[in-house]
Design a protein around this motif. Structure first.
Motif, PDB file in Angstrom:
ATOM      1  N   SER A 172       0.655  -0.989   0.122  1.00 31.80           N
ATOM      2  CA  SER A 172      -0.220   0.077  -0.042  1.00 31.80           C
ATOM      3  C   SER A 172       1.174   1.561  -0.003  1.00 31.80           C
ATOM      4  O   SER A 172       1.698   1.750   1.177  1.00 31.80           O
ATOM      5  CB  SER A 172      -0.976   0.101   1.265  1.00 31.80           C
ATOM      6  N   PRO A 173       0.680   2.756  -0.667  1.00 28.13           N
ATOM      7  CA  PRO A 173       1.449   3.205  -0.995  1.00 28.13           C
ATOM      8  C   PRO A 173       1.204   4.516   0.276  1.00 28.13           C
ATOM      9  O   PRO A 173       1.336   5.336   0.739  1.00 28.13           O
ATOM     10  CB  PRO A 173       0.679   4.244  -2.040  1.00 28.13           C
ATOM     11  N   PHE A 174       0.061   3.968   1.369  1.00 27.97           N
ATOM     12  CA  PHE A 174      -0.213   4.314   2.640  1.00 27.97           C
ATOM     13  C   PHE A 174       0.351   3.515   3.655  1.00 27.97           C
ATOM     14  O   PHE A 174       0.023   2.550   3.992  1.00 27.97           O
ATOM     15  CB  PHE A 174      -1.337   4.663   2.350  1.00 27.97           C
ATOM     16  N   GLY A 175       0.915   4.334   4.989  1.00 28.18           N
ATOM     17  CA  GLY A 175       0.666   3.662   5.660  1.00 28.18           C
ATOM     18  C   GLY A 175       0.960   4.251   7.274  1.00 28.18           C
ATOM     19  O   GLY A 175      -0.509   4.942   7.221  1.00 28.18           O
ATOM     20  N   LEU A 224       3.822   1.313   3.243  1.00 31.43           N
ATOM     21  CA  LEU A 224       4.029  -0.554   3.209  1.00 31.43           C
ATOM     22  C   LEU A 224       4.224  -1.859   2.147  1.00 31.43           C
ATOM     23  O   LEU A 224       3.534  -1.588   1.056  1.00 31.43           O
ATOM     24  CB  LEU A 224       2.645  -0.670   3.686  1.00 31.43           C
TER      25      LEU A 224
END
Lengths: 250, 156
Positions: free
Chosen positions: B130-133, B140
Motif C-alpha cells: 500500500s502506498p499509505f502506511g 507498506l
C-alpha cells in the motif's frame, strides 16, 4: 483581483476539508486494513491541505483557519456537492475518490504556474502528495473495473450516479475572466477538458463505460453555497467538539 | 547556513523517527543569525504533517537552552522533497529498519514505486502492499526474500 482569488481559495479549501472529513469516516470501517489506512491517510492529507489554503486566506485578511472551518453554516461553504455526498458503499467512495482526485491533481498541477506566488509554491508541494492519491485511485479502478460482474456492475452504477455531480466540480466562478487574465488560474473550462481526457484514459483500460459527455447534465450550485441536505449534518458533527468551547487552547 | 546553529539543531530529532535529526531530514531550509537572534525557516515533509508544531517548539526549546532568541517560520518557499534527506540520514533510516526513499527523479511515473530493497536483508524481491502506511511519509511493503513486512520512507 483579491475577491476572485479569495473565491478560488475558498472553494478549493472547502473541497479539501469536506472530502477529508468524508474520507475520515472510513477510519475503522474500510473493507481491508490497507484501505482503511489509505482513506485515513488521504483524509489527513486533505484536511492538512485545507489548513494550508485557509492559512493563505488568513494572510489575505480572512478569519483564522479554525474559525473559517468550524463556524460557518452550509450556505457559506463553496465546496462542490460531489464531496459532501455520504460515503455510501465502498464502490461509490472509490468512484468519487477517482473522479475528484483526478480533477484536484490537475488543478494543482495548473496552479504551480499561478501568478500568485504563495499559491504556486503551495501547489508545487501539494501536487507531489496527490500523486499518491491518484495512484491509489487508478490502481483500484483498473483492478475492480475489470474484475467480476459484481465489481464492474457496482462501479458502473456509481459512475453513472456520480458523473453529473463530478461535472459540478467545474462550475464557473463569476470571476473566471479575472482569474484567467491575471494568470492566477487558467480556468474551470480548461481544467474540465484535461480532466475528461484523463478520466477517459483510465476508464478505457477497464470494462466500464463513460456517458456521452454531450448528454451528461452537470449538477451545479455548490460553489454558490447551494448544497444538498447532507452538508449541514456533516458540519454539525465536524464542529461538535470545537463548539463546546471555541476559545479552548489545544 | 550557520554551522553552530545547525550543530544545535542536529540534536532535534523527528518525533516519529528518533534516529533522524531535522537537519538530516532536510526540513530546515534557512537559518538567519543576527547577534543573539535566530530566525529558522522550516518546511513540512507533508502539508498535513501533524508533527509540525511539535518540531517547531522543539527547535525553539533547543536554541533557547543555548541562549538564543528564536523565531521559527513555516514556509513553502523551498518545498521539501525526499531528495533533501542527507546520505547520513538515509543510512540512519535503513539502520532503523525503514527503506530510504529512492531519488524522486523517478517519481514521474508512480507505477515504478513497486520496487524497494528490503532494509533488513537487502533483498530486491519485494512488493508494495500500500502506498499509505502508519504515517503520511511511509508506505507498506513485503519482502519475499526474508518473508518480513517492512516500511519505506516514501519518495516525494
Amino acid at each position: 483581483m483579491s475577491i476572485a482569488l479569495k473565491e478560488l481559495l475558498y472553494k478549493m479549501a472547502d473541497d479539501q476539508l469536506i472530502l477529508g472529513h468524508r474520507n475520515s469516516e472510513w477510519t475503522g470501517m474500510g473493507p481491508l486494513l490497507e484501505e482503511d489506512i489509505a482513506f485515513s491517510s488521504m483524509a489527513q492529507d486533505k484536511v492538512g491541505q485545507s489548513l494550508a489554503l485557509y492559512t493563505l486566506l488568513n494572510q489575505l485578511g480572512e478569519s483564522d483557519p479554525d474559525t473559517i472551518a468550524f463556524t460557518r453554516n452550509a450556505n457559506q461553504f463553496h465546496n462542490c456537492v460531489l464531496v459532501e455526498l455520504p460515503n455510501q458503499e465502498y464502490d461509490f467512495s472509490l468512484i468519487r475518490h477517482f473522479l475528484f482526485d483526478t480533477a484536484e491533481a490537475l488543478r494543482f498541477e495548473m496552479l504551480t504556474r499561478s501568478s500568485y506566488e504563495p499559491l504556486a509554491q503551495l501547489a508545487t508541494k501539494i501536487r507531489g502528495e496527490l500523486r499518491y492519491h491518484t495512484l491509489h485511485a487508478n490502481t483500484w479502478i483498473k483492478q475492480l473495473g475489470s474484475a467480476t460482474p459484481e465489481s464492474i456492475g457496482r462501479l458502473q452504477k456509481s459512475l453513472d450516479y456520480a458523473i453529473p455531480y463530478a461535472l459540478g466540480i467545474f462550475e464557473a466562478s463569476p470571476h473566471e475572466d479575472d482569474l484567467i487574465k491575471s494568470g492566477v488560474f487558467e480556468g474551470e473550462q480548461k481544467l474540465k477538458e484535461k480532466w475528461m481526457a484523463k478520466v477517459e484514459s483510465i476508464i478505457t483500460q477497464t470494462s466500464l463505460h463513460l456517458p456521452d459527455w454531450n448528454l451528461a447534465q452537470p449538477l451545479f450550485g455548490g460553489r454558490q453555497g447551494k448544497h444538498s441536505e447532507h452538508l449541514q449534518p456533516l458540519l454539525d458533527e465536524m464542529s461538535e467538539v470545537f463548539k463546546i468551547d471555541p476559545t479552548a487552547e489545544w | 547556513m550557520d554551522e553552530k546553529i545547525l550543530h544545535i539543531l542536529e540534536t532535534v530529532k523527528d518525533p516519529e523517527i528518533p534516529v533522524l535529526s531535522l537537519v538530516d531530514l532536510g526540513v530546515i531550509t534557512d537559518v538567519v543569525v543576527e547577534g543573539n537572534n535566530v530566525l529558522v525557516k522550516m518546511t513540512p515533509t507533508f502539508v498535513g504533517c501533524p508533527a509540525m508544531n511539535y518540531m517547531k517548539s522543539e527547535v525553539e526549546t533547543a536554541l533557547l537552552q543555548q541562549g538564543f532568541e528564536t523565531r521559527v517560520e513555516i514556509s513553502f518557499e523551498k518545498p521539501w522533497s525526499s531528495d533533501l534527506i542527507s546520505e547520513k540520514g538515509k543510512a540512519a533510516l535503513k539502520k532503523y529498519g525503514l527503506a530510504p526513499p529512492p531519488s524522486n527523479k523517478i517519481f514521474t511515473d508512480l507505477e515504478i514505486l513497486e520496487t524497494s530493497n528490503c532494509p533488513r536483508c537487502d533483498g530486491s524481491n519485494t512488493e508494495m502492499k500500500s502506498p499509505f502506511g502508519p504515517t503520511l511519509c511511509r508506505a507498506l511493503y513485503y519482502c519475499h526474500d526474508c518473508k518480513e513486512a517492512f516500511e519505506q520512507f516514501k519518495p516525494l
